[in-house]
Enzyme design. Structure first.
Site, short mmCIF file in Angstrom:
data_model
loop_
_atom_site.label_atom_id
_atom_site.label_comp_id
_atom_site.label_asym_id
_atom_site.label_seq_id
_atom_site.Cartn_x
_atom_site.Cartn_y
_atom_site.Cartn_z
N LEU A 8 -16.15 42.37 36.88
CA LEU A 8 -17.52 42.70 36.48
C LEU A 8 -17.98 41.72 35.40
O LEU A 8 -17.37 41.63 34.33
CB LEU A 8 -17.60 44.13 35.96
CG LEU A 8 -17.04 45.22 36.89
CD1 LEU A 8 -17.38 46.60 36.35
CD2 LEU A 8 -17.53 45.05 38.33
N ALA A 10 -21.69 40.96 34.97
CA ALA A 10 -23.15 40.89 35.09
C ALA A 10 -23.87 41.19 33.78
O ALA A 10 -25.05 40.91 33.64
CB ALA A 10 -23.62 41.87 36.16
N ARG A 15 -25.15 40.97 22.08
CA ARG A 15 -24.65 40.69 20.73
C ARG A 15 -24.15 39.26 20.52
O ARG A 15 -23.89 38.84 19.41
CB ARG A 15 -23.55 41.70 20.36
CG ARG A 15 -24.15 43.05 19.97
CD ARG A 15 -23.14 43.92 19.28
NE ARG A 15 -22.24 44.54 20.24
CZ ARG A 15 -21.00 44.93 19.95
NH1 ARG A 15 -20.50 44.73 18.74
NH2 ARG A 15 -20.24 45.49 20.85
N LYS A 22 -22.56 35.78 28.43
CA LYS A 22 -21.39 36.04 27.58
C LYS A 22 -20.09 35.55 28.22
O LYS A 22 -19.27 34.92 27.54
CB LYS A 22 -21.29 37.53 27.27
CG LYS A 22 -20.03 37.89 26.49
CD LYS A 22 -20.07 39.27 25.92
CE LYS A 22 -19.76 40.31 26.96
NZ LYS A 22 -19.61 41.65 26.32
N GLN A 75 -25.55 41.42 41.05
CA GLN A 75 -26.07 42.74 40.66
C GLN A 75 -27.39 42.44 39.95
O GLN A 75 -27.38 42.00 38.80
CB GLN A 75 -25.09 43.45 39.72
CG GLN A 75 -25.53 44.85 39.35
CD GLN A 75 -24.77 45.40 38.14
OE1 GLN A 75 -24.29 44.65 37.29
NE2 GLN A 75 -24.69 46.72 38.05
N ASP A 105 -15.28 39.98 30.38
CA ASP A 105 -15.28 39.67 28.95
C ASP A 105 -13.99 40.10 28.27
O ASP A 105 -13.91 40.19 27.06
CB ASP A 105 -16.48 40.34 28.25
CG ASP A 105 -16.43 41.86 28.32
OD1 ASP A 105 -15.51 42.41 28.96
OD2 ASP A 105 -17.31 42.50 27.72
N ALA A 362 -4.60 -5.94 20.44
CA ALA A 362 -5.60 -5.18 19.69
C ALA A 362 -7.01 -5.55 20.13
O ALA A 362 -7.30 -6.71 20.41
CB ALA A 362 -5.44 -5.46 18.20
N SER A 387 -5.16 -10.42 22.12
CA SER A 387 -6.07 -9.56 21.35
C SER A 387 -7.52 -9.88 21.66
O SER A 387 -7.87 -11.03 21.92
CB SER A 387 -5.84 -9.77 19.86
OG SER A 387 -4.55 -9.31 19.52
C1 UD1 Z 1 -16.69 50.39 29.25
C2 UD1 Z 1 -16.15 51.72 29.74
C3 UD1 Z 1 -15.43 52.41 28.56
C4 UD1 Z 1 -14.35 51.51 28.04
C5 UD1 Z 1 -14.89 50.14 27.65
C6 UD1 Z 1 -13.78 49.19 27.35
C7 UD1 Z 1 -17.67 52.55 31.46
C8 UD1 Z 1 -18.75 53.50 31.76
N1 UD1 Z 1 -17.22 52.56 30.20
O1 UD1 Z 1 -17.70 50.68 28.29
O2 UD1 Z 1 -14.87 53.64 28.99
O3 UD1 Z 1 -13.71 52.12 26.93
O4 UD1 Z 1 -15.65 49.57 28.75
O5 UD1 Z 1 -14.29 47.98 26.85
O6 UD1 Z 1 -17.20 51.84 32.33
N2 UD1 Z 1 -21.14 45.35 33.59
C9 UD1 Z 1 -21.77 44.87 34.71
N3 UD1 Z 1 -22.87 45.53 35.18
C10 UD1 Z 1 -23.35 46.65 34.58
C11 UD1 Z 1 -22.70 47.12 33.43
C12 UD1 Z 1 -21.61 46.46 32.96
O7 UD1 Z 1 -21.35 43.88 35.28
O8 UD1 Z 1 -24.34 47.18 35.09
C13 UD1 Z 1 -19.96 44.63 33.08
C14 UD1 Z 1 -20.21 44.00 31.72
O9 UD1 Z 1 -20.65 42.65 31.88
C15 UD1 Z 1 -18.83 44.06 31.09
C16 UD1 Z 1 -18.21 45.28 31.71
O10 UD1 Z 1 -18.93 45.57 32.90
O11 UD1 Z 1 -18.04 42.94 31.43
C17 UD1 Z 1 -18.23 46.50 30.77
O12 UD1 Z 1 -19.54 46.89 30.52
P1 UD1 Z 1 -19.98 47.44 29.11
O13 UD1 Z 1 -21.42 47.81 29.19
O14 UD1 Z 1 -19.56 46.51 28.04
O15 UD1 Z 1 -19.13 48.79 29.02
P2 UD1 Z 1 -18.77 49.61 27.73
O16 UD1 Z 1 -19.94 50.37 27.31
O17 UD1 Z 1 -18.12 48.73 26.75
CA CA Z 2 -18.01 46.40 26.26
#
Ligand code: UD1
Ligand code: CA
Length: 450
Positions: A8, A10, A15, A22, A75, A105, A362, A387
């Site tokens: 994943l 997307a 931040r 990212k 996505q 990430d 050189a 050289s």
């Molecule tokens: C998620 C988990 C949480 C866990 C944490 C660990 C869920 C609902 N929660 O939360 O339980 O403790 O990771 O770091 O899964 N992403 C997409 N598309 C989206 C949403 C997210 O590709 O629509 C990707 C983000 O780019 C990222 C990853 O999924 O790489 C995690 O998404 P993020 O929104 O950071 O999840 P957390 O809220 O941190």
């Molecule tokens: Ca996260």
């Protein structure tokens, strides 16, 4: 066991405060995404699907340049981790093994941990990678009953009692493909964030009488990067590990904290890496080589006993044979340097092939670029390049030939010949003294006048 990876990637990464997605920010010379892909690749997956969204075109390019066989799906709206995983469905049609969902990430998951996850999946329907968090913060909490995982509750949705749980969700999930997509179909966005949570697969599986469990790993493996500060901390963690690995591999680093490794650097036993050496991507150093202080290397290979630096720059395509020697202020690019050949001082050698036991003086430059195209220089064995020779490519210097210092060599030199191309020296007896006298008189006159 057949496995497939879904990564994943997307999310926007707000931040990071960056135009770059990212997951493309580099860690040890490779995008974060590539670290996740590399970790997953250790399972030998049948296929890898990267889910891109923000900066999808750039993410696609980076993913495919690392692994041309991967699929990249888009996505278009980021509606949550379950919605993201669902985008991989078409790419995985016909695949009936175990899907491992990773986050783009999260670069440090170890291959052993993923292997343990796959192993556990052969006994349980859904397996989650969890960790004991020193500070559980906003992570999802794993609600256990003995060894069984009942559900995952996101921080936003958790009660105080649930927030007190320190066993947290890393985000990594292992589940059979058909079951995973069936469960995802049932997930709703009726929660505090209004998102489709992938974590809901656990509770849904349990409601169907299926089993779910947790494989635990160290918190350092699940480190996710959300900000520049976290990226810098991750880089430091990577470098610390790479230096420790180098020591284990029998490498001498007199000032380890100053040496910077890339994600794929390989250094052989009994090599010495002096202070302030930077390795870019794609460097392999064989046994017993020495890289002296303040050198910068990328995309190159150093054979046994070769020496580089101090203050040398090796760019991609440099291949040093055994006992080759590259000295201070020398830049080498896309060039093969033969056994025992020396380029000791202040030279540029690009797009070249040098034979064995050749000596480059050189200030020598291979003039490889005519403003439009690049051309090659070929130098044989046992050659002596005087050289400050300019080698205007394309040009070939035969075995055991010589060039005179300061020559501009524009045509091929045959074996054993001496090539000279410079204005002949003339000498005027007494002329230096006459000139000095004249100039001193002129200066004295100027000083009187002022
Ligand atoms: C998620 C988990 C949480 C866990 C944490 C660990 C869920 C609902 N929660 O939360 O339980 O403790 O990771 O770091 O899964 N992403 C997409 N598309 C989206 C949403 C997210 O590709 O629509 C990707 C983000 O780019 C990222 C990853 O999924 O790489 C995690 O998404 P993020 O929104 O950071 O999840 P957390 O809220 O941190
Ligand atoms: Ca996260």
């Amino acid at each position: 066991m057949n496995t497939a990876l879904v990564i994943l990637a997307a999310g926007k990464g707000t931040r990071m405060n960056s135009d770059l997605p990212k997951v493309l920010h580099p860690l040890a010379g490779a995008p974060l995404l590539v670290h996740a892909m590399q970790a997953g690749a250790s399972l030998g997956p049948e296929c890898t699907v990267v889910v891109a969204g923000h900066g999808a075109e750039l993410v696609r390019k980076a993913a495919l340049s690392h692994d041309p066989t991967c699929s990249v799906v888009e996505q278009t709206e980021q509606l949550g981790t379950a919605h993201a995983a669902a985008q991989a469905r078409d790419a995985l049609r016909g695949f009936d093994g175990t899907v491992i969902v990773l986050f783009g990430d999260t670069p440090f998951v170890r291959s052993e941990t993923l292997a343990a996850l796959v192993e556990a999946q052969s006994q349980h329907d859904v397996v989650i990678l969890g960790f004991e968090a020193a500070d559980p913060g906003r992570y999802g909490r794993l609600v256990m009953e003995g060894d069984r995982l009942n559900r995952i509750v996101e921080f936003k949705d958790a009660t105080d009692a649930e927030r007190a749980i320190s066993l947290c969700n890393s985000g990594v999930v292992a589940c059979k493909a058909d079951l995973l997509f069936n469960l995802i179909d049932k997930i709703s966005n009726d929660n505090a964030a209004g998102e489709y949570y992938l974590t809901d697969v656990v509770e849904l599986a349990r409601a169907q009488g299926l089993s779910a469990t947790v494989v635990r790993c160290d918190e350092s493996e699940t480190l996710g990067i959300n900000s520049r500060a976290e990226l810098a901390a991750a880089e430091a963690a990577f470098q610390t590990r790479a230096r420790a690995q180098a020591f284990d591999d029998g490498v001498t680093l007199p000032a380890p904290e100053t040496v910077h490794f890339a994600f794929d650097t390989v250094v052989g036993r009994d090599s010495v890496i002096e202070p302030y050496v930077v390795f870019g991507p794609g460097v392999t150093v064989e046994t017993g080589a020495t890289v002296r202080a303040f050198s910068h290397l990328e995309g190159c290979h150093l054979a046994r006993g070769s020496t580089v630096g101090p203050y040398a720059r090796l760019r991609p395509g440099t291949e040093l044979s055994e006992d080759a020697k590259i000295g201070n202020f020398v830049e080498v690019k896309n060039a093969r340097i033969g056994t025992g050949t020396k380029i000791n001082h202040l030279s540029y050698i690009g797009d070249a092939t040098l034979g064995d036991q050749t000596n480059v003086g050189a200030g020598t430059i291979t003039c490889n670029y005519d403003g439009v195209m690049k051309h090659r220089t070929e130098i044989g064995d046992g050659v002596f390049i005087g050289s400050n020779t300019m080698l205007v490519a394309p040009v070939h210097i035969g075995d055991n030939a010589m060039t005179g210092s300061g020559s501009v060599i524009t045509s091929d030199v045959e074996a054993e010949a001496l090539a000279l191309s410079r204005a002949p020296q003339i000498e005027k007896p007494g002329m230096a003294t006459k000139l000095f006298t004249m100039l001193r008189a002129k200066k004295a006159k100027q000083q009187r006048g002022s």
